[in-house]
Design a protein around this motif. Structure first.
Motif, PDB file in Angstrom:
ATOM      1  N   UNK A 187      -3.135  -1.341   1.441  1.00 17.81           N
ATOM      2  CA  UNK A 187      -2.393  -0.495   2.377  1.00 17.81           C
ATOM      3  C   UNK A 187      -0.953  -0.283   1.932  1.00 17.81           C
ATOM      4  N   UNK A 188      -0.477  -1.131   1.022  1.00 16.46           N
ATOM      5  CA  UNK A 188       0.897  -1.002   0.552  1.00 16.46           C
ATOM      6  C   UNK A 188       1.015   0.038  -0.550  1.00 16.46           C
ATOM      7  N   UNK A 189      -0.027   0.131  -1.378  1.00 21.50           N
ATOM      8  CA  UNK A 189      -0.062   1.118  -2.469  1.00 21.50           C
ATOM      9  C   UNK A 189       1.215   1.058  -3.316  1.00 21.50           C
ATOM     10  N   UNK A 190       1.632  -0.133  -3.680  1.00 23.10           N
ATOM     11  CA  UNK A 190       2.851  -0.310  -4.456  1.00 23.10           C
ATOM     12  C   UNK A 190       2.503  -0.932  -5.801  1.00 23.10           C
ATOM     13  N   UNK A 191       3.511  -1.016  -6.657  1.00 21.98           N
ATOM     14  CA  UNK A 191       3.286  -1.632  -7.950  1.00 21.98           C
ATOM     15  C   UNK A 191       2.932  -3.097  -7.833  1.00 21.98           C
ATOM     16  N   UNK A 192       3.612  -3.806  -6.891  1.00 20.94           N
ATOM     17  CA  UNK A 192       3.343  -5.236  -6.722  1.00 20.94           C
ATOM     18  C   UNK A 192       1.943  -5.477  -6.171  1.00 20.94           C
ATOM     19  N   UNK A 213       4.251  -2.395   3.376  1.00 22.70           N
ATOM     20  CA  UNK A 213       5.554  -3.035   3.361  1.00 22.70           C
ATOM     21  C   UNK A 213       5.574  -4.357   2.625  1.00 22.70           C
ATOM     22  N   UNK A 214       4.497  -4.678   1.932  1.00 21.39           N
ATOM     23  CA  UNK A 214       4.407  -5.979   1.256  1.00 21.39           C
ATOM     24  C   UNK A 214       5.440  -6.078   0.136  1.00 21.39           C
ATOM     25  N   UNK A 215       5.530  -5.066  -0.721  1.00 23.91           N
ATOM     26  CA  UNK A 215       6.461  -5.146  -1.854  1.00 23.91           C
ATOM     27  C   UNK A 215       7.906  -5.105  -1.391  1.00 23.91           C
ATOM     28  N   UNK A 216       8.216  -4.231  -0.420  1.00 25.63           N
ATOM     29  CA  UNK A 216       9.611  -4.113   0.027  1.00 25.63           C
ATOM     30  C   UNK A 216      10.116  -5.428   0.607  1.00 25.63           C
ATOM     31  N   UNK A 217       9.292  -6.069   1.423  1.00 26.41           N
ATOM     32  CA  UNK A 217       9.708  -7.337   2.023  1.00 26.41           C
ATOM     33  C   UNK A 217       9.687  -8.469   1.001  1.00 26.41           C
ATOM     34  N   UNK A 218       8.790  -8.367   0.033  1.00 23.27           N
ATOM     35  CA  UNK A 218       8.689  -9.419  -0.982  1.00 23.27           C
ATOM     36  C   UNK A 218       9.952  -9.458  -1.837  1.00 23.27           C
ATOM     37  N   UNK A 219      10.495  -8.315  -2.145  1.00 22.05           N
ATOM     38  CA  UNK A 219      11.688  -8.269  -2.980  1.00 22.05           C
ATOM     39  C   UNK A 219      12.976  -8.418  -2.209  1.00 22.05           C
TER      40      UNK A 219
END
Length: 431
Positions: A60-65, A109-115
């Motif tokens: 659901x995040x569809x991010x690089x991480x 929002x997984x990558x944004x919060x992770x970083x």
């Protein structure tokens, strides 16, 4: 001299009894082979390959991480990624119905919060099949290992971004060092760095919210391993009790009762059907007692209308098939002792392979395939569809549809075994 004669006499008696020879020398080797295949494959000692865990991944995040996290997760040979599922609800249904062992959902929002060092990333959701509790802990560990493989660059770059924002910026030398370190990390990862060891040494890097696919929204607990063994042990001892009861047919032959009954004009067909009906009802009562006991003592959810109907339907056809199986063995044997030896061998082997002794989810792939050719395997498929894989929000029609295949197979087996028993029983008509 006397001792030698006695030993020689006992040896000759043993050699003449093929059933005793089989039980003494062959059956232990058969069981050793079965359990060596099961636990040898589980331990990875060359006894066979475990069936890979079938896992659905929803990003659901569809991010690089998130992409790196899932790529690292499915690098493990123990996992088999199932494609074509796009929604979380569809993934949960797939797990609940037993078509997948687990679903992994990386939230938005997984990558944004992770970083962001000032916030906590949302937990990765892990939905697992309660019938395979090993799936939860295996995938949990692999997710943590994959997070250590995917995260270093994100954490390092986020740290430098924070330094530039709040600490006056990084120098050109620092930036060059960052680029060199990034290339080094990427090289180690591509070269197969031991991320599992890192995960084990540093603890959890991401939060994982693990729930069973059958967990209820109303707070009620889902099925437990007690539900599994209520069915597994019930089926195994049903087979033993049915073959024991069918021995009465051979006793009737030995006492002459069967001969007098046939001479009175009653055919062997009605005799077999009468025994089959009584044994089937007896077997159903035995299964019913097992499930009622599990409900009273261990909290099996038996009062639910769908569970009660489903267990009753599967229990009836299971008892009917077990009764037909017992009559087939009785008709194939000449004496009760022969029936006892043969039934013990056949039932123990079917129970070991079919899942009555060891749950099939820890068996290697070859054993899972062999279980499809056993009575226990199909009976357990029916009970597990009711006790483990039932949709709490589904209708009664949905439940009956989920048990249609195992019920159909057991009904077909009942008819076939009764026909074979009738053909073998022709020898009694010539008495």
């Amino acid at each position: 001299m006397i001792l030698r004669t006695l030993v020689r006499a006992d040896w000759r008696l043993l050699v003449r009894d093929r059933g005793a020879l089989f039980l003494t020398f062959v059956l232990p080797l058969v069981f050793f082979t079965i359990f060596a295949l099961i636990f040898g494959g589980t331990a990875g000692s060359g006894g066979g390959d475990l069936k890979p865990l079938r896992v659905v991944a929803i990003d659901e995040d569809a991010s690089g991480l998130s992409a790196k996290l899932l790529d690292g997760l499915f690098e493990a040979a123990a996992l088999d990624r199932l494609d074509g599922v796009e929604t979380v609800d569809a993934a949960v249904v797939l797990v609940r119905e037993g078509d997948a062992d687990a679903a992994v959902v990386v939230p938005a929002g997984f990558e944004d919060a992770f970083g962001d060092f000032g916030s906590t990333p949302p937990a990765v959701r892990l939905v697992f099949d309660a019938a395979n509790p090993m799936a939860r802990f295996t995938i949990d560990g692999l997710l943590q290992a994959a997070s250590f493989q995917a995260a270093p660059l994100v954490l390092m770059e986020s740290g430098f971004d924070a330094l530039e924002q709040f600490g006056g910026g990084a120098t050109a030398e620092q930036r060059a060092a960052l680029d060199a370190l990034s290339a080094l990390i990427e090289g180690e990862r591509d070269g197969g760095a031991d991320t599992g060891a890192a995960a084990g040494g540093m603890g959890a890097l991401i939060a994982i919210d693990a729930t069973a696919a059958t967990e209820r929204d109303d707070g009620e607990s889902g099925p437990s391993i007690v539900d599994y063994y209520a069915a597994a042990i019930g089926v195994m001892f049903l087979l033993f009790s049915m073959t024991g009861a069918a021995g009465a047919l051979l006793e009737e032959e030995e006492r002459g009762t069967l001969e007098r009954l046939l001479m009175s004009g009653v055919g062997i067909g009605p005799v077999l059907l009468g025994h089959w009906l009584f044994f089937a009802l007896l077997g159903f009562a035995q299964l019913a007692l097992m499930f009622v006991f599990a409900w009273l003592v261990f909290g099996l959810d038996l009062l639910n209308a769908q569970v009660l109907v489903g267990v009753s339907v599967v229990g009836l056809v299971t008892a009917a098939a077990a009764s037909a199986f017992a009559l087939f063995l009785a008709a194939a044997c000449r004496t009760r002792a022969q029936l006892s030896g043969l039934s013990t061998v056949v039932i123990l082997v079917m129970s070991a392979v079919g899942g009555s002794m060891v749950p099939r989810f820890i068996m290697p792939a070859i054993m899972n395939t062999l279980s499809s050719f056993t009575f226990n395997g199909w009976a357990l498929d029916g009970f597990l569809a009711v006790l483990w894989q039932r949709d709490p929000d589904g209708s009664m029609a949905d439940l009956l549809g989920s048990v249609a295949l195992p019920v159909g197979v057991l009904v077909g087996a009942t008819g076939l075994l009764l026909v074979l028993a009738r053909r073998l029983a022709r020898r009694w008509e010539t008495v």
